[in-house]
Design an enzyme around this catalytic site. Structure first.
Site, PDB file in Angstrom:
ATOM      1  N   PRO A  76       0.851  -1.101  -0.009  1.00 29.22           N
ATOM      2  CA  PRO A  76      -0.098  -0.046  -0.092  1.00 29.22           C
ATOM      3  C   PRO A  76       0.956   1.294   0.229  1.00 29.22           C
ATOM      4  CG  PRO A  76      -0.684  -1.607   1.764  1.00 29.22           C
ATOM      5  CD  PRO A  76       0.689  -2.019   1.311  1.00 29.22           C
TER       6      PRO A  76
ATOM      7  N   GLU B  88       1.620  -8.336   8.359  1.00 26.31           N
ATOM      8  CA  GLU B  88       1.630  -6.584   8.415  1.00 26.31           C
ATOM      9  C   GLU B  88       2.860  -6.030   7.192  1.00 26.31           C
ATOM     10  OE1 GLU B  88      -0.970  -6.479  10.387  1.00 26.31           O
ATOM     11  OE2 GLU B  88      -0.314  -4.463  10.073  1.00 26.31           O
TER      12      GLU B  88
ATOM     13  N   ARG C 296      -0.920  -8.783 -20.926  1.00 23.79           N
ATOM     14  CA  ARG C 296      -1.783  -8.337 -21.967  1.00 23.79           C
ATOM     15  C   ARG C 296      -1.255  -7.197 -23.102  1.00 23.79           C
ATOM     16  NH1 ARG C 296      -4.992  -3.803 -21.909  1.00 23.79           N
ATOM     17  NH2 ARG C 296      -6.778  -4.861 -23.336  1.00 23.79           N
TER      18      ARG C 296
ATOM     19  N   ASP D  90      -7.292   1.028 -25.499  1.00 25.50           N
ATOM     20  CA  ASP D  90      -7.725   0.791 -23.943  1.00 25.50           C
ATOM     21  C   ASP D  90      -7.639   2.333 -23.415  1.00 25.50           C
ATOM     22  OD1 ASP D  90      -7.881  -1.904 -24.042  1.00 25.50           O
ATOM     23  OD2 ASP D  90      -5.921  -2.297 -22.937  1.00 25.50           O
TER      24      ASP D  90
HETATM   25  N1  LIG Z   1      -2.357  -1.294  -3.510  1.00 25.46           N
HETATM   26  C1  LIG Z   1      -2.221  -2.206  -2.163  1.00 25.46           C
HETATM   27  C2  LIG Z   1      -0.992  -2.965  -1.952  1.00 25.46           C
HETATM   28  C3  LIG Z   1      -1.758  -3.949  -0.757  1.00 25.46           C
HETATM   29  C4  LIG Z   1      -0.967  -4.965  -0.023  1.00 25.46           C
HETATM   30  C5  LIG Z   1       0.116  -5.392  -0.483  1.00 25.46           C
HETATM   31  C6  LIG Z   1       0.998  -6.423   0.349  1.00 25.46           C
HETATM   32  C7  LIG Z   1       0.371  -6.840   1.368  1.00 25.46           C
HETATM   33  C8  LIG Z   1       0.982  -7.577   2.766  1.00 25.46           C
HETATM   34  C9  LIG Z   1       0.070  -7.482   3.711  1.00 25.46           C
HETATM   35  N2  LIG Z   1      -0.954  -6.719   3.317  1.00 25.46           N
HETATM   36  C10 LIG Z   1      -0.891  -6.105   1.895  1.00 25.46           C
HETATM   37  C11 LIG Z   1      -1.472  -5.077   1.101  1.00 25.46           C
HETATM   38  N3  LIG Z   1      -2.935  -3.385  -0.518  1.00 25.46           N
HETATM   39  N4  LIG Z   1      -3.397  -2.384  -1.368  1.00 25.46           N
END
Ligand SMILES: Nc1cc(-c2ccc3cc[nH]c3c2)n[nH]1
Length: 254
Positions: free
Chosen positions: A96, A123, A165, A180
Site C-alpha cells: 500500500p 503486516e 496483455r 484501451d
Molecule cells: N495497493 C495495495 C497493496 C496492498 C498490499 C500489498 C501487500 C500486502 C501484505 C500485507 N498486506 C498487503 C497489502 N494493499 N493495497
C-alpha cells in the site's frame, strides 16, 4: 518474458492457467513460475512470520526465508531460458505504501525480460529484504490503489494481467490494447466510451445509428465525444490534465 512469483499461497494464482495468459504460457510467450516461500523455511512449522520490533499489532514476515528464496529464484538464470544469460530481474513488491501502478508503468514493465514478484502477507515483509535485494537488482514497491488488501497476491494478479496483455501475441487483436483507456494515442487519458455489438435493437434499446453508418470519420468523432463525456462524468481530473496539456489531445483525430 519470465515471471517468478514468491508467495505462501501458490494456489492463489490458479487463474493464471486460464484464458489469454494461460494460452500465452502454453505458447511460450510467458514463462510464469510459482514458488512457495515456505520451501525456504527450515523449522518444523515452516515459520515465515514473527512479532514486530518496536511492538504493535500483527506479525511481520521474517527476512531469512525471503533472502534465501530471492537468492534461489532471482540468482543466475538457467541457460537458454526466457531471461537471457546474465539477466537480472526487476523485483516488484506490491505494498500500500508503494508508488502508483499505472498503464504507463505497465507498459514499461512489459518491456522487461524478467520480473520477480514478492507477495507479502501479515503486516508486510521485513524492510531489510528489499534493501538487500536492491544491492543486486532493481526493486519497485508498487501500489495498485489507495486501499488495503490482506496480502500482495491480488495486487500481483492485477499487475501480471495488465502487463501480460501488452506483450506481443498475447491479445488476439493487438488493436484493442491500443484503444484501451489510458493507453497512449488519440484517446490518451480518456475513459473508454460505450461499446455495442449485435443485435442492433435489444429490449427496445437501439445501437447509436452513427455506429451503423459506415462513416468511419463520424464514428471516430462520436467515440471521442462519448469518451470525453464519460471522462468528464467519472474522472474530471483527467480532463483537467488534458486541458493543462494545452488541449493538444482534443485537436488530434488520429
Ligand atoms: N495497493 C495495495 C497493496 C496492498 C498490499 C500489498 C501487500 C500486502 C501484505 C500485507 N498486506 C498487503 C497489502 N494493499 N493495497
Amino acid at each position: 518474458m519470465r515471471i517468478d512469483i514468491i508467495t505462501i499461497f501458490p494456489d492463489y494464482f490458479a487463474p493464471l492457467e486460464l484464458s489469454l495468459i494461460g494460452k500465452a504460457r502454453a505458447a511460450g510467450i510467458l514463462d510464469i513460475r510459482l514458488h512457495d516461500l515456505r520451501s525456504w523455511t527450515h523449522d518444523r512449522h515452516n515459520t515465515v512470520d514473527d512479532t514486530p520490533y518496536g511492538g504493535g499489532p500483527g506479525m511481520v514476515m521474517k527476512p531469512e526465508p525471503w533472502g534465501e528464496a530471492l537468492d534461489a529464484v532471482a540468482g543466475a538464470p538457467e541457460p537458454g531460458g526466457a531471461a537471457g544469460p546474465g539477466a537480472v530481474p526487476r523485483l516488484v513488491v506490491p505494498t500500500p505504501s508503494g508508488t502508483p501502478f499505472t498503464q504507463e508503468r505497465a507498459k514499461r514493465l512489459s518491456e522487461e525480460p524478467w520480473l520477480v514478484f514478492a507477495c507479502g502477507r501479515y503486516e508486510g515483509i521485513d524492510s531489510r529484504v528489499a534493501a538487500d535485494a536492491a544491492r543486486r537488482m532493481p526493486v519497485e514497491e508498487v501500489s495498485i490503489g489507495d486501499y488495503v488488501l490482506a496480502g500482495g497476491e491480488s495486487a500481483t494478479l492485477v499487475i501480471v494481467e495488465t502487463v501480460s496483455r501488452l506483450l506481443p501475441g498475447v491479445l488476439g487483436n493487438a488493436e484493442s490494447a491500443v484503444q484501451d483507456s489510458f493507453a497512449a494515442g488519440a484517446m490518451e487519458n480518456l475513459l473508454e466510451g460505450p461499446v455495442f455489438t449485435k443485435p442492433a435493437r435489444w429490449r427496445d434499446l437501439e445501437v447509436p445509428p452513427v455506429l451503423l453508418s459506415g462513416d468511419h470519420g463520424a464514428v471516430d468523432r462520436w467515440r471521442r465525444h462519448e469518451a470525453l463525456r464519460k471522462t468528464a462524468r467519472n474522472r474530471p481530473e483527467l480532463l483537467r490534465a488534458l486541458a493543462e496539456g494545452g488541449m493538444a489531445g482534443l485537436d488530434r483525430t488520429d
